[in-house]
Write an enzyme that holds these catalytic residues in place. Structure first.
Site, PDB file in Angstrom:
ATOM      1  N   LYS A 249       0.802  -1.299  -0.052  1.00  0.00           N
ATOM      2  CA  LYS A 249       0.162   0.257  -0.013  1.00  0.00           C
ATOM      3  C   LYS A 249       0.849   1.235   0.182  1.00  0.00           C
ATOM      4  CE  LYS A 249      -1.720  -1.536   3.767  1.00  0.00           C
ATOM      5  NZ  LYS A 249      -2.289  -1.788   5.143  1.00  0.00           N
ATOM      6  N   THR A 282      -6.884   9.917   7.662  1.00  0.00           N
ATOM      7  CA  THR A 282      -6.943   8.717   6.966  1.00  0.00           C
ATOM      8  C   THR A 282      -6.440   7.498   7.859  1.00  0.00           C
ATOM      9  OG1 THR A 282      -4.382   9.377   7.123  1.00  0.00           O
ATOM     10  CG2 THR A 282      -5.715   9.855   4.827  1.00  0.00           C
ATOM     11  N   GLY A 284      -7.011   4.454   9.879  1.00  0.00           N
ATOM     12  CA  GLY A 284      -7.701   3.339   9.782  1.00  0.00           C
ATOM     13  C   GLY A 284      -7.963   2.937   8.081  1.00  0.00           C
ATOM     14  N   THR A 285      -7.308   3.572   7.328  1.00  0.00           N
ATOM     15  CA  THR A 285      -7.560   3.150   5.959  1.00  0.00           C
ATOM     16  C   THR A 285      -7.040   1.926   5.458  1.00  0.00           C
ATOM     17  OG1 THR A 285      -5.345   4.478   5.358  1.00  0.00           O
ATOM     18  CG2 THR A 285      -7.457   5.595   4.782  1.00  0.00           C
ATOM     19  N   GLY A 286      -5.704   1.489   6.207  1.00  0.00           N
ATOM     20  CA  GLY A 286      -5.139   0.195   5.997  1.00  0.00           C
ATOM     21  C   GLY A 286      -6.152  -0.977   6.300  1.00  0.00           C
ATOM     22  N   CYS A 287      -6.714  -0.794   7.677  1.00  0.00           N
ATOM     23  CA  CYS A 287      -7.593  -1.885   8.387  1.00  0.00           C
ATOM     24  C   CYS A 287      -8.890  -1.944   7.354  1.00  0.00           C
ATOM     25  CB  CYS A 287      -8.112  -1.501   9.757  1.00  0.00           C
ATOM     26  SG  CYS A 287      -6.837  -1.035  10.714  1.00  0.00           S
TER      27      CYS A 287
HETATM   28  N1  ATP Z   1      -4.829  10.477   1.131  1.00  0.00           N
HETATM   29  C1  ATP Z   1      -5.339   9.250   0.689  1.00  0.00           C
HETATM   30  N2  ATP Z   1      -6.003   9.450  -0.514  1.00  0.00           N
HETATM   31  C2  ATP Z   1      -6.312   8.290  -1.033  1.00  0.00           C
HETATM   32  N3  ATP Z   1      -6.174   7.024  -0.735  1.00  0.00           N
HETATM   33  C3  ATP Z   1      -5.406   7.020   0.139  1.00  0.00           C
HETATM   34  C4  ATP Z   1      -4.760   7.941   1.075  1.00  0.00           C
HETATM   35  N4  ATP Z   1      -4.140   7.688   2.256  1.00  0.00           N
HETATM   36  C5  ATP Z   1      -4.083   6.156   2.043  1.00  0.00           C
HETATM   37  N5  ATP Z   1      -4.930   5.825   0.792  1.00  0.00           N
HETATM   38  C6  ATP Z   1      -5.189   4.434   0.372  1.00  0.00           C
HETATM   39  O1  ATP Z   1      -5.699   3.854   1.406  1.00  0.00           O
HETATM   40  C7  ATP Z   1      -5.177   2.366   1.670  1.00  0.00           C
HETATM   41  C8  ATP Z   1      -4.382   2.180   2.905  1.00  0.00           C
HETATM   42  O2  ATP Z   1      -3.108   2.726   2.712  1.00  0.00           O
HETATM   43  P1  ATP Z   1      -1.916   3.161   3.923  1.00  0.00           P
HETATM   44  O3  ATP Z   1      -0.651   3.062   3.044  1.00  0.00           O
HETATM   45  O4  ATP Z   1      -2.451   4.185   4.562  1.00  0.00           O
HETATM   46  O5  ATP Z   1      -2.227   1.726   4.851  1.00  0.00           O
HETATM   47  P2  ATP Z   1      -1.926   1.957   6.192  1.00  0.00           P
HETATM   48  O6  ATP Z   1      -0.556   2.604   6.526  1.00  0.00           O
HETATM   49  O7  ATP Z   1      -1.743   0.320   6.784  1.00  0.00           O
HETATM   50  O8  ATP Z   1      -3.148   2.482   7.291  1.00  0.00           O
HETATM   51  P3  ATP Z   1      -3.655   2.809   8.659  1.00  0.00           P
HETATM   52  O9  ATP Z   1      -2.307   2.390   9.540  1.00  0.00           O
HETATM   53  O10 ATP Z   1      -3.784   4.270   8.706  1.00  0.00           O
HETATM   54  O11 ATP Z   1      -4.835   1.700   8.820  1.00  0.00           O
HETATM   55  C9  ATP Z   1      -4.313   2.338   0.547  1.00  0.00           C
HETATM   56  O12 ATP Z   1      -5.257   1.891  -0.656  1.00  0.00           O
HETATM   57  C10 ATP Z   1      -4.015   3.567   0.141  1.00  0.00           C
HETATM   58  O13 ATP Z   1      -3.728   3.664  -1.251  1.00  0.00           O
HETATM   59  C1  HMH Z   2      -5.944  -1.476  17.108  1.00  0.00           C
HETATM   60  C2  HMH Z   2      -5.202  -0.788  15.982  1.00  0.00           C
HETATM   61  N1  HMH Z   2      -5.016  -1.549  15.101  1.00  0.00           N
HETATM   62  C3  HMH Z   2      -4.635  -1.445  13.905  1.00  0.00           C
HETATM   63  C4  HMH Z   2      -3.983  -0.051  13.681  1.00  0.00           C
HETATM   64  C5  HMH Z   2      -3.408   0.466  12.368  1.00  0.00           C
HETATM   65  O1  HMH Z   2      -3.810   1.444  11.886  1.00  0.00           O
HETATM   66  C6  HMH Z   2      -4.315   0.812  14.642  1.00  0.00           C
HETATM   67  N2  HMH Z   2      -3.890   1.898  14.909  1.00  0.00           N
HETATM   68  N3  HMH Z   2      -4.605   0.278  15.858  1.00  0.00           N
HETATM   69 MG    MG Z   3      -1.397   5.164   6.321  1.00  0.00          MG
END
Ligand code: ATP
Ligand code: HMH
Ligand code: MG
Length: 570
Positions: A249, A282, A284-287
């Site tokens: 990602k 942003t 929680g986007t990853g989860c």
């Molecule tokens: N500002 C943004 N605009 C559009 N898409 C985004 C943006 N930020 C993240 N994304 C998308 O969100 C998804 C999660 O990516 P990200 O790299 O933020 O994951 P993460 O770091 O594990 O997230 P988190 O730790 O916040 O849950 C990916 O599909 C990424 O492309």
């Molecule tokens: C509990 C929990 N799981 C995953 C993430 C990653 O975003 C977070 N910040 N907190």
């Molecule tokens: Mg992120």
């Protein structure tokens, strides 16, 4: 308790439905049951009054076609999230529950850690004892029919081990591993001590692993990741550790770049790109992305489609929530329920576009209506009464104001008949009247841009004459393809005729449903459908309906030609 009564006509039959009307408008529910007319088996929904009610009702909205039998037992897609709790509810278990609910899938939860967390950062972490994680896993997996397991925060090697053991005991259809290690605030959620267990126990059994840049780097022993080329290299190296698919990602790429994620399935690299939404929200986007992928897999989608839908959902939800303000810290949560808010009054409930909508596709033409002295609304009404299953307004000569007024009036008619209304080419008009979607040609706005503007739930169709265009339509996020001209036609000047062979080639090149267009009428409609390609879903017609004295009887005759059932008298 919302008592829906019995829809005796056709195949729908509902009784005693109890669900939260704050979230699920009854009209959506009823519309969905109407969709079940296209199914072979009756749809019976009985006493949905447990804590599953929201997800269940939403699944029915979304998956009208996959539920239903005479039995009151129905399996609904089910994701088990094995993750940590985020007290701020932007990430972790809470994000997973919301993402699955928003995507219409039931989500059960095994909690691995409780975090004291807000928009400032993580204040404390309590790790749930291994044996309690093992018990939760057993409780859920031994009893409920879980389709897909999605993992988030796995804070100890012991928990990783317990999970891999339980998955051996209770296998599931797919495992999505989000290798959560560090929160965006920089706090450690799973230390380096679990890296080797991750690599050895979890990655080899994962169907998909979804690291962000830092996590991919940690799993690869500190590899430097800065560019898209680095992400591609990382995806290939991670694949060697055993997961079937890898999604690296790019949320943490520099702010100037698009949000690009790199997907590798062991053979091909795919670049999933969306515009970067400028927002602080942003967290929680990853989860959410991983849960949404898991939800789509639970519904039965192939991996690549699941990733595509999830990426599109994230972008829309971020865009929709970009200005909301929750908490005073640097990174806020976003709102997962964009879909429910933006399309609560859509004709069929959000996300429920079905290929059967394309069966008899009416495309309007202002000149023909003028010639026969009728209004566009009368023409649309008659076409729907005659059996049209979708309407596209194609008003090439109209002034914008007139077009919008006509679109609003037609939308009212279409909504009252639960028939979707699409606008040809004019995304602005579609947005202004909240039409159900847009159809674009090759020289109009690209479907990927239309998708970005309309969000994930609206219907987008793309005209394609070649297999290459058909492949692009899918990549761009179109819902269906219009392909033709199948036969010569006067409706469109200088239109290349592709013939039945060209139509077949387009169909075979895509997984999308296809509607055939161009010179189709009562005499040849059946022969088009008889080509027998599975994704050919219907015929689109202009003059066969609208360049006729009586639109109603012309539509009925075409319907009868398509179904083989004699038309009703007009
Ligand atoms: N500002 C943004 N605009 C559009 N898409 C985004 C943006 N930020 C993240 N994304 C998308 O969100 C998804 C999660 O990516 P990200 O790299 O933020 O994951 P993460 O770091 O594990 O997230 P988190 O730790 O916040 O849950 C990916 O599909 C990424 O492309
Ligand atoms: C509990 C929990 N799981 C995953 C993430 C990653 O975003 C977070 N910040 N907190
Ligand atoms: Mg992120």
């Amino acid at each position: 308790m919302a008592y829906c009564g019995v829809l005796t006509s056709s195949l729908s039959f509902i009784k005693n439905v109890n669900f939260d009307q704050n979230y699920v408008p009854l009209s959506n529910f009823q519309a969905t049951t109407l969709q079940s007319r296209h199914l072979r088996s009756p749809l019976i929904i009985s006493k949905i009054n447990s804590s599953r009610h929201l997800a269940t009702a939403m699944v029915i909205q979304e998956n009208g076609a996959s539920v239903g039998s005479h039995s009151s037992k129905m399996e609904i897609p089910h994701v088990l999230s094995v993750a940590g709790s985020d007290s701020g509810a932007g990430a972790g278990i809470q994000a997973d529950l919301k993402a699955c609910a928003a995507r219409g899938v039931y989500c059960s939860t095994v909690i691995t850690a409780v975090t004291a967390q807000n928009t400032v950062g993580v204040q404390d972490v309590f790790i749930v004892p291994e044996d309690m994680v093992a018990k939760q896993l057993k409780s859920v997996l031994s009893d409920m029919h879980v389709n897909v397991v999605k993992t988030g925060m796995l804070p100890s090697a012991g928990i990783v081990n317990v999970l891999s053991q339980r998955l051996r005991e209770f296998p599931v259809r797919a495992l999505v591993v989000d290798p959560v290690m560090v929160s965006t605030s920089g706090d450690v959620l799973a230390g380096p001590s679990i890296l080797s267990d991750f690599r050895e126990k979890l990655l080899p059994i994962a169907d998909l692993v979804t690291p962000n840049l830092k996590e991919a780097s940690a799993l690869l022993g500190g590899m430097h990741l800065q560019t898209i080329a680095d992400m591609c290299a990382a995806a290939k190296l991670l694949h060697k550790m055993g997961p079937r698919n890898v999604l690296v990602k790019g949320g943490d790429l520099p702010d100037l770049l698009d949000a690009v994620d790199i997907f590798f399935d062991g053979e091909n690299i795919y670049e999933f790109k969306s515009a970067r939404v400028i927002t602080r929200n942003t967290h929680g986007t990853g989860c959410t992305l991983a849960s949404c992928i898991a939800a789509e897999l639970a519904k039965g989608s192939p991996m690549l489609s699941a990733v595509k839908v999830a990426k599109c959902y994230i972008e829309s939800a971020l865009d929709y929530s970009k200005d909301i303000f929750i908490g005073d810290g640097p990174q806020g949560p976003f709102d997962h329920f964009v879909r429910l808010k933006t399309s609560s009054h859509n004709y069929h409930g959000p996300g429920a576009f079905s290929p059967s909508n394309l069966f008899m596709y009416a495309v309007t033409d202002s000149r023909m209506n003028e010639k026969w002295g009728r209004s566009i609304t009368d023409a649309v009404k008659a076409a729907i009464e005659g059996g049209a299953t979708i309407v596209q307004l194609r008003e090439k000569d109209a002034e914008t104001g007139d077009f919008l007024r006509a679109a609003k009036a037609c939308l009212e008619i279409c909504r009252s008949h639960k028939v979707p209304l699409l606008i040809n080419d004019r995304v602005d008009v579609a947005l202004a009247c909240d039409a159900d979607g847009v159809h674009v040609g090759q020289s109009d706005m690209p479907a990927c841009e239309v998708r970005r503007l309309l969000g994930p739930e609206k219907i987008i169709g793309a005209s394609c004459k070649t297999p290459k265009q058909a492949q692009q339509a899918w990549i761009d996020g179109a819902d269906y393809i219009g392909s033709g001209g199948v036969f010569p036609t006067n409706t469109k000047a200088n239109n290349l005729t592709i013939g039945l062979d060209g139509l077949r080639a387009v169909c075979l090149a895509s997984k999308l449903p296809v509607v055939a267009i161009g010179g189709i009428g009562i005499s040849n409609a059946r022969s088009v459908m008889d080509t027998g390609v599975p994704n050919l879903s219907g015929v689109a017609v202009v003059s066969a309906l609208f360049d006729q004295e009586c639109v109603l009887s012309a539509t009925r005759k075409l319907h009868s030609a398509l179904t083989g059932v004699a038309p009703k008298p007009t």
